[in-house]
Design a protein around this motif. Structure first.
Motif, PDB file in Angstrom:
ATOM      1  N   ASP A   1       0.834  -1.194   0.000  1.00 16.11           N
ATOM      2  CA  ASP A   1       0.000   0.000   0.000  1.00 16.11           C
ATOM      3  C   ASP A   1       0.877   1.256   0.000  1.00 16.11           C
ATOM      4  O   ASP A   1       1.975   1.270   0.560  1.00 16.11           O
ATOM      5  CB  ASP A   1      -0.915   0.027   1.219  1.00 16.11           C
ATOM      6  N   PHE A   2       0.367   2.310  -0.579  1.00 19.69           N
ATOM      7  CA  PHE A   2       1.116   3.565  -0.666  1.00 19.69           C
ATOM      8  C   PHE A   2       1.391   4.153   0.714  1.00 19.69           C
ATOM      9  O   PHE A   2       2.425   4.785   0.932  1.00 19.69           O
ATOM     10  CB  PHE A   2       0.327   4.558  -1.521  1.00 19.69           C
ATOM     11  N   THR A   3       0.486   3.944   1.653  1.00 18.07           N
ATOM     12  CA  THR A   3       0.636   4.538   2.989  1.00 18.07           C
ATOM     13  C   THR A   3       1.437   3.659   3.942  1.00 18.07           C
ATOM     14  O   THR A   3       1.721   4.085   5.069  1.00 18.07           O
ATOM     15  CB  THR A   3      -0.747   4.813   3.597  1.00 18.07           C
ATOM     16  N   ALA A   4       1.784   2.427   3.540  1.00 11.61           N
ATOM     17  CA  ALA A   4       2.481   1.512   4.445  1.00 11.61           C
ATOM     18  C   ALA A   4       3.915   1.979   4.657  1.00 11.61           C
ATOM     19  O   ALA A   4       4.596   2.447   3.742  1.00 11.61           O
ATOM     20  CB  ALA A   4       2.465   0.096   3.882  1.00 11.61           C
ATOM     21  N   GLN A   5       4.366   1.854   5.907  1.00 16.54           N
ATOM     22  CA  GLN A   5       5.747   2.188   6.261  1.00 16.54           C
ATOM     23  C   GLN A   5       6.579   0.907   6.308  1.00 16.54           C
ATOM     24  O   GLN A   5       6.049  -0.165   6.573  1.00 16.54           O
ATOM     25  CB  GLN A   5       5.789   2.902   7.624  1.00 16.54           C
ATOM     26  N   PRO A   6       7.876   0.961   6.021  1.00 20.85           N
ATOM     27  CA  PRO A   6       8.652   2.175   5.721  1.00 20.85           C
ATOM     28  C   PRO A   6       8.640   2.572   4.254  1.00 20.85           C
ATOM     29  O   PRO A   6       9.383   3.462   3.857  1.00 20.85           O
ATOM     30  CB  PRO A   6      10.054   1.770   6.149  1.00 20.85           C
ATOM     31  N   GLY A   7       7.799   1.904   3.441  1.00 17.86           N
ATOM     32  CA  GLY A   7       7.794   2.208   2.016  1.00 17.86           C
ATOM     33  C   GLY A   7       7.437   3.656   1.730  1.00 17.86           C
ATOM     34  O   GLY A   7       8.039   4.289   0.850  1.00 17.86           O
ATOM     35  N   ARG A   8       6.463   4.208   2.463  1.00 12.61           N
ATOM     36  CA  ARG A   8       6.060   5.599   2.237  1.00 12.61           C
ATOM     37  C   ARG A   8       7.210   6.544   2.548  1.00 12.61           C
ATOM     38  O   ARG A   8       7.479   7.501   1.789  1.00 12.61           O
ATOM     39  CB  ARG A   8       4.843   5.927   3.101  1.00 12.61           C
ATOM     40  N   PHE A   9       7.926   6.303   3.632  1.00 12.43           N
ATOM     41  CA  PHE A   9       9.061   7.170   3.984  1.00 12.43           C
ATOM     42  C   PHE A   9      10.171   7.066   2.949  1.00 12.43           C
ATOM     43  O   PHE A   9      10.746   8.088   2.529  1.00 12.43           O
ATOM     44  CB  PHE A   9       9.591   6.785   5.364  1.00 12.43           C
ATOM     45  N   LEU A  10      10.482   5.841   2.526  1.00 10.39           N
ATOM     46  CA  LEU A  10      11.549   5.663   1.540  1.00 10.39           C
ATOM     47  C   LEU A  10      11.188   6.314   0.208  1.00 10.39           C
ATOM     48  O   LEU A  10      12.051   6.917  -0.455  1.00 10.39           O
ATOM     49  CB  LEU A  10      11.832   4.167   1.345  1.00 10.39           C
ATOM     50  N   PHE A  11       9.926   6.206  -0.187  1.00  7.88           N
ATOM     51  CA  PHE A  11       9.507   6.836  -1.438  1.00  7.88           C
ATOM     52  C   PHE A  11       9.581   8.355  -1.334  1.00  7.88           C
ATOM     53  O   PHE A  11      10.039   9.032  -2.261  1.00  7.88           O
ATOM     54  CB  PHE A  11       8.088   6.400  -1.787  1.00  7.88           C
ATOM     55  N   THR A  12       9.150   8.912  -0.206  1.00  8.88           N
ATOM     56  CA  THR A  12       9.210  10.363  -0.035  1.00  8.88           C
ATOM     57  C   THR A  12      10.660  10.845  -0.030  1.00  8.88           C
ATOM     58  O   THR A  12      10.972  11.902  -0.600  1.00  8.88           O
ATOM     59  CB  THR A  12       8.510  10.770   1.269  1.00  8.88           C
ATOM     60  N   ALA A  13      11.544  10.067   0.599  1.00 13.59           N
ATOM     61  CA  ALA A  13      12.969  10.441   0.601  1.00 13.59           C
ATOM     62  C   ALA A  13      13.537  10.402  -0.818  1.00 13.59           C
ATOM     63  O   ALA A  13      14.311  11.286  -1.216  1.00 13.59           O
ATOM     64  CB  ALA A  13      13.750   9.502   1.515  1.00 13.59           C
ATOM     65  N   TRP A  14      13.160   9.376  -1.589  1.00 14.20           N
ATOM     66  CA  TRP A  14      13.615   9.306  -2.988  1.00 14.20           C
ATOM     67  C   TRP A  14      13.088  10.498  -3.784  1.00 14.20           C
ATOM     68  O   TRP A  14      13.823  11.108  -4.566  1.00 14.20           O
ATOM     69  CB  TRP A  14      13.117   8.005  -3.613  1.00 14.20           C
ATOM     70  N   LEU A  15      11.826  10.828  -3.594  1.00 15.01           N
ATOM     71  CA  LEU A  15      11.220  11.946  -4.309  1.00 15.01           C
ATOM     72  C   LEU A  15      11.910  13.260  -3.938  1.00 15.01           C
ATOM     73  O   LEU A  15      12.153  14.117  -4.799  1.00 15.01           O
ATOM     74  CB  LEU A  15       9.729  12.019  -3.975  1.00 15.01           C
ATOM     75  N   TYR A  16      12.263  13.412  -2.673  1.00 16.81           N
ATOM     76  CA  TYR A  16      12.943  14.636  -2.234  1.00 16.81           C
ATOM     77  C   TYR A  16      14.328  14.752  -2.867  1.00 16.81           C
ATOM     78  O   TYR A  16      14.752  15.846  -3.257  1.00 16.81           O
ATOM     79  CB  TYR A  16      13.061  14.644  -0.711  1.00 16.81           C
ATOM     80  N   ARG A  17      15.028  13.640  -3.002  1.00  9.88           N
ATOM     81  CA  ARG A  17      16.349  13.682  -3.644  1.00  9.88           C
ATOM     82  C   ARG A  17      16.235  14.129  -5.096  1.00  9.88           C
ATOM     83  O   ARG A  17      17.092  14.875  -5.595  1.00  9.88           O
ATOM     84  CB  ARG A  17      17.027  12.311  -3.558  1.00  9.88           C
ATOM     85  N   GLN A  18      15.184  13.661  -5.781  1.00  9.22           N
ATOM     86  CA  GLN A  18      15.002  14.087  -7.170  1.00  9.22           C
ATOM     87  C   GLN A  18      14.727  15.587  -7.248  1.00  9.22           C
ATOM     88  O   GLN A  18      15.256  16.281  -8.128  1.00  9.22           O
ATOM     89  CB  GLN A  18      13.848  13.319  -7.823  1.00  9.22           C
ATOM     90  N   ALA A  19      13.899  16.094  -6.351  1.00  8.26           N
ATOM     91  CA  ALA A  19      13.561  17.514  -6.366  1.00  8.26           C
ATOM     92  C   ALA A  19      14.730  18.377  -5.911  1.00  8.26           C
ATOM     93  O   ALA A  19      14.860  19.521  -6.346  1.00  8.26           O
ATOM     94  CB  ALA A  19      12.343  17.764  -5.465  1.00  8.26           C
ATOM     95  N   TRP A  20      15.591  17.841  -5.056  1.00  6.45           N
ATOM     96  CA  TRP A  20      16.711  18.622  -4.522  1.00  6.45           C
ATOM     97  C   TRP A  20      17.827  18.765  -5.538  1.00  6.45           C
ATOM     98  O   TRP A  20      18.439  19.831  -5.656  1.00  6.45           O
ATOM     99  CB  TRP A  20      17.221  17.975  -3.242  1.00  6.45           C
TER     100      TRP A  20
END
Length: 343
Positions: free
Chosen positions: A115-134
């Protein structure tokens, strides 16, 4: 505030492609031996076909459809052929069965979908997304499509497009605010004062100092070279070029510099203090290098012209000297011949 999603970014998000060719059907709709074994554990044809539709749908588009029967006809036909189901109405009533929810849960657990909201997958995905934006100043549509591909690759069930769009917007905003804060913190109070002064129009002038520095001298003459050197000295005197910004993403700094170069001074003055200082710092930091390049370009043109002019004058002088030499040789030769005929 609602987030508007670029229609081009939605494309095939959570949906089957518009055109389904034979290669796509053979690659996506193929049921292996293990898949067939799981499907044929169901007793009825409609539950077998419904289970297969669930499996192929999540593999193809990364999510389960609210109505599993709403799939393209070629997909349904390809699965029916593999299951030896000839009844065109075999799937009728499947969407009303409670067992379809159990099928989706079983497929998710057996094949590793999360699931999209399941951890730690949600945290890891958000961290990956932040690296792309940074690391790069990508548009929301580009970042949305990259997030879509990443979710499919990581077997994370797709959320609603508005949920992902809000997350993309929030991550981009956070990365931008962090960049602005770090750039502003790198500038001393004296440098900030000099940068802010660039937006002011001096008394008796028609343009601000920033507008004047943004216009490079383009006259390939000695006067243009002198003006380019004066401009370089003024840019270096600001002190932004001496800062070490190697710890910050160069593409984000270049994007800020482009924004400053294309905006009016009044637009920059209306920005928040932190963003304004960061934008001016990024621009003047890169302007130091570009102003030096302008000097080198004008120097090459000016001294190239001087060299060609000197070479041309030398060639003309050489031609004149050769002409005088030929005349003198001819005169000496004539006198020698005349002296040889004397008795």
């Amino acid at each position: 505030m609602p987030v508007v999603v670029d229609p081009s970014a939605l494309g095939d998000y959570g949906a089957f492609p518009v055109e389904l060719n034979r290669d796509w059907l053979g690659r996506v709709c193929h049921l292996g031996a293990a898949d067939l074994e799981q499907v044929r554990r169901r007793t009825e044809e409609r539950t077998q076909l419904g289970y297969a539709l669930h499996l192929v749908t999540v593999r193809a588009i990364g999510t389960f459809l609210p109505d599993p029967t709403m799939v393209p006809t070629p997909v349904l036909a390809a699965l029916a052929r593999q299951l030896d189901i000839t009844d065109a109405g075999a799937l009728r009533g499947y969407q009303e069965l409670a067992v379809r929810w159990r099928h989706s849960c079983e497929i998710r657990d057996r094949h590793g979908y999360r699931d999209f909201t399941a951890q730690p997958g949600r945290f890891l995905f958000t961290a990956w997304l932040y690296r792309q934006a940074w690391t790069d100043d990508v548009s929301p549509a580009v970042l949305f499509r990259a997030a879509h591909r990443h979710l499919l690759a990581e077997q994370i069930l797709l959320p609603g497009h508005s949920v992902l769009a809000r997350l993309v917007a929030a991550v981009r905003d956070r990365a931008a605010r962090r960049l602005h804060a770090r750039l502003a913190a790198a500038a001393s109070p004296e440098l900030v004062a000099r940068l802010e002064k660039l937006l002011l129009v001096p008394e008796g002038a028609r343009r601000s100092e920033l507008d004047r520095l943004r216009r490079p001298p383009f006259t390939p003459t000695i006067t243009g070279l002198v003006r380019a050197l004066e401009r370089l000295a003024q840019v270096r005197a600001l002190g932004a070029g001496a800062l070490d910004l190697s710890g910050l993403p160069s593409r984000r700094i270049a994007a800020l510099a482009r924004y400053a170069d294309q905006s009016w001074a009044t637009q920059l003055a209306d920005l928040g203090s932190t963003r304004r200082v960061a934008t001016l710092l990024a621009y003047t930091h890169l302007l130091t290098s570009s102003a030096r390049d302008d000097v080198i370009d004008i120097f090459d043109v000016v001294f190239g012209d001087l060299q060609r002019s000197a070479t041309h004058r030398g060639e003309r002088r050489r031609v004149g000297e050769l002409r005088d030499y030929d005349c003198a040789v001819g005169e000496v030769h004539a006198r020698m011949r005349g002296g040889a005929r004397c008795p």
